[in-house]
Enzyme design. Structure first.
Site, mmCIF file in Angstrom:
data_model
loop_
_atom_site.group_PDB
_atom_site.id
_atom_site.type_symbol
_atom_site.label_atom_id
_atom_site.label_comp_id
_atom_site.label_asym_id
_atom_site.label_seq_id
_atom_site.Cartn_x
_atom_site.Cartn_y
_atom_site.Cartn_z
ATOM 1 N N ASP A 83 -3.119 -8.616 -7.233
ATOM 2 C CA ASP A 83 -2.829 -8.936 -5.827
ATOM 3 C C ASP A 83 -3.613 -10.179 -5.391
ATOM 4 O OD1 ASP A 83 -2.095 -8.737 -3.164
ATOM 5 O OD2 ASP A 83 -3.577 -7.176 -2.709
ATOM 6 N N HIS B 77 -7.843 -8.095 -7.908
ATOM 7 C CA HIS B 77 -8.176 -8.867 -6.699
ATOM 8 C C HIS B 77 -8.390 -7.842 -5.585
ATOM 9 C CE1 HIS B 77 -6.174 -11.745 -9.303
ATOM 10 N NE2 HIS B 77 -6.654 -12.731 -8.563
ATOM 11 N N SER C 43 -6.760 -1.714 -0.978
ATOM 12 C CA SER C 43 -6.336 -1.015 -2.190
ATOM 13 C C SER C 43 -7.477 -0.208 -2.845
ATOM 14 C CB SER C 43 -5.710 -1.990 -3.183
ATOM 15 O OG SER C 43 -6.504 -3.144 -3.348
ATOM 16 N N GLU D 68 -13.644 -8.847 -7.697
ATOM 17 C CA GLU D 68 -13.542 -9.648 -6.471
ATOM 18 C C GLU D 68 -14.449 -10.861 -6.634
ATOM 19 O OE1 GLU D 68 -11.664 -9.812 -3.575
ATOM 20 O OE2 GLU D 68 -12.923 -11.561 -3.282
ATOM 21 N N GLY E 126 -10.756 -11.942 -11.727
ATOM 22 C CA GLY E 126 -10.007 -10.730 -12.056
ATOM 23 C C GLY E 126 -9.038 -10.912 -13.211
ATOM 24 N N HIS F 81 0.812 -1.213 0.000
ATOM 25 C CA HIS F 81 0.000 0.000 0.000
ATOM 26 C C HIS F 81 0.853 1.275 0.000
ATOM 27 C CE1 HIS F 81 -3.523 -2.596 1.598
ATOM 28 N NE2 HIS F 81 -3.453 -2.614 0.285
HETATM 29 N N1 SAM Z 1 -5.959 -5.939 -3.128
HETATM 30 C C1 SAM Z 1 -6.532 -6.000 -1.788
HETATM 31 C C2 SAM Z 1 -5.898 -4.918 -0.936
HETATM 32 O O1 SAM Z 1 -4.723 -4.587 -1.160
HETATM 33 O O2 SAM Z 1 -6.578 -4.381 -0.072
HETATM 34 C C3 SAM Z 1 -6.338 -7.340 -1.129
HETATM 35 C C4 SAM Z 1 -6.706 -8.500 -1.974
HETATM 36 S S1 SAM Z 1 -6.526 -10.079 -1.228
HETATM 37 C C5 SAM Z 1 -4.804 -10.303 -1.100
HETATM 38 C C6 SAM Z 1 -6.966 -11.118 -2.585
HETATM 39 C C7 SAM Z 1 -8.437 -11.118 -2.908
HETATM 40 O O3 SAM Z 1 -8.615 -11.752 -4.159
HETATM 41 C C8 SAM Z 1 -9.305 -11.883 -1.922
HETATM 42 O O4 SAM Z 1 -10.310 -11.033 -1.449
HETATM 43 C C9 SAM Z 1 -9.886 -13.052 -2.733
HETATM 44 O O5 SAM Z 1 -11.219 -13.365 -2.380
HETATM 45 C C10 SAM Z 1 -9.838 -12.492 -4.134
HETATM 46 N N2 SAM Z 1 -9.735 -13.477 -5.230
HETATM 47 C C11 SAM Z 1 -9.149 -14.696 -5.235
HETATM 48 N N3 SAM Z 1 -9.121 -15.205 -6.477
HETATM 49 C C12 SAM Z 1 -9.686 -14.270 -7.297
HETATM 50 C C13 SAM Z 1 -9.888 -14.171 -8.704
HETATM 51 N N4 SAM Z 1 -9.519 -15.159 -9.512
HETATM 52 N N5 SAM Z 1 -10.465 -13.063 -9.190
HETATM 53 C C14 SAM Z 1 -10.845 -12.045 -8.375
HETATM 54 N N6 SAM Z 1 -10.670 -12.060 -7.038
HETATM 55 C C15 SAM Z 1 -10.084 -13.160 -6.497
#
Ligand code: SAM
Length: 287
Positions: A170, A42, A103, A121, A150, A19
């Site tokens: 991410d 993500h 994010s 998401e 994503g 971040h």
């Molecule tokens: N980017 C966020 C932040 O910095 O605040 C944190 C994201 S977290 C590490 C990863 C997220 O991706 C989770 O909420 C998970 O549910 C989601 N996720 C997992 N596989 C995914 C996919 N194929 N497409 C979209 N989201 C996905």
């Protein structure tokens, strides 16, 4: 699949690195007037309560953002870190650290009216919370949330109409194939939009796929003559007794020219603040 909830990890050392860099990227990229497109493949749920049961259970923020938060204002020397903490102060105006931005919140806060934010998401619960949180921002069509994969969703976003874009990838890496999907997404995206700025977060763990990812990404960037930067942070020596992530990295393609110097200043300070033993350190490479 779907056992990962970012709420357990919000504000940990990996979030701090990711971040703080994201803030720098957005600040730099919004210097030019032309519209900026931010794609967050993500997204998570947007922002988090650190006093929630989830966050309290793992208490990861105690060795992450909480360590920066408790420093007296003005004590943080590097601008990359102090700008990041200042943003979190906006979310916690009473001086108590309760909310931690994901994010999506950070991007929203730093975007201007001409900019756009595209969020993906897949987790049903986090997708619902994200949609509710985004609705609270009253940003209208500036922000869209899609409950689709994503990696798949990214394709339709590139190139952005203004040809100015930042893509944050991410994943939770719950499934090993995420590593290959990240590399594939970068290869594909560079074909569609070679001048975009890409930021890929990855955990550094004892898994071949994790260890090979930065090299794979540097080859993809190098093959297109694109500049790249790889920064990683380790907060302590990995041990069997103490579980949990100790190291993570962020790989950037087409980073702003200002980022390297900003990180050279910030990373020693970050290691000093977040380091837990002599195994703490950072690496910064670029080409
Ligand atoms: N980017 C966020 C932040 O910095 O605040 C944190 C994201 S977290 C590490 C990863 C997220 O991706 C989770 O909420 C998970 O549910 C989601 N996720 C997992 N596989 C995914 C996919 N194929 N497409 C979209 N989201 C996905």
């Amino acid at each position: 699949m779907f056992s990962y909830r970012h709420a357990f990890h919000a504000g940990n050392h990996a979030d701090v690195l990711k971040h703080a860099v994201l803030v720098h990227l957005l600040q730099y990229m919004s210097r030019k007037e032309a519209a900026l497109y931010v794609v967050d493949t993500h997204a998570g749920s947007g922002w988090y309560r650190l006093d929630s049961d989830y966050a309290q259970k793992s208490a990861e923020s105690k060795d992450g953002i909480a360590r920066l938060w408790k420093l007296p204002e003005g004590q943080i020397k590097s601008s990359l870190l102090s700008d990041y903490v200042s943003l979190i102060r906006i979310l916690n105006p009473d001086g108590k650290l309760i909310f931690y931005p994901g994010s999506p919140w950070i991007s929203h806060r730093l975007l201007r009216k001409q900019d756009r934010l595209r969020l993906f998401e897949l987790h049903p619960t986090d997708q619902k919370i994200l949609t509710e949180n985004v609705a609270e921002l009253r940003a209208g069509r500036q922000i869209t949330v899609q409950a689709i994969d994503g990696f798949d969703g990214l394709k339709a976003q590139l190139p952005p109409p203004s040809r100015r874009g930042l893509v944050l990838i991410d994943p939770s890496y719950e499934i090993k194939t995420d590593y290959a999907r990240v590399a594939q997404a970068i290869a594909d995206s560079l074909k569609r939009f070679a001048t975009g700025t890409y930021a890929v977060w990855y955990p550094i763990i004892a898994l071949r796929e994790s260890q090979q990812l930065p090299e794979q990404l540097s080859k993809l960037a190098g093959a297109q003559n694109k500049s790249w930067l790889n920064v990683s942070l380790t907060v302590r020596t990995a041990s069997i007794e103490q579980r949990g992530l100790v190291s993570s990295g962020l790989f950037l393609i087409n980073p702003p020219y200002t980022l390297k110097a900003a990180l050279q200043e910030a990373m020693p300070e970050l290691v000093e603040i977040l380091g837990q033993d002599r195994g703490a350190g950072f690496e910064l490479t670029s080409a």
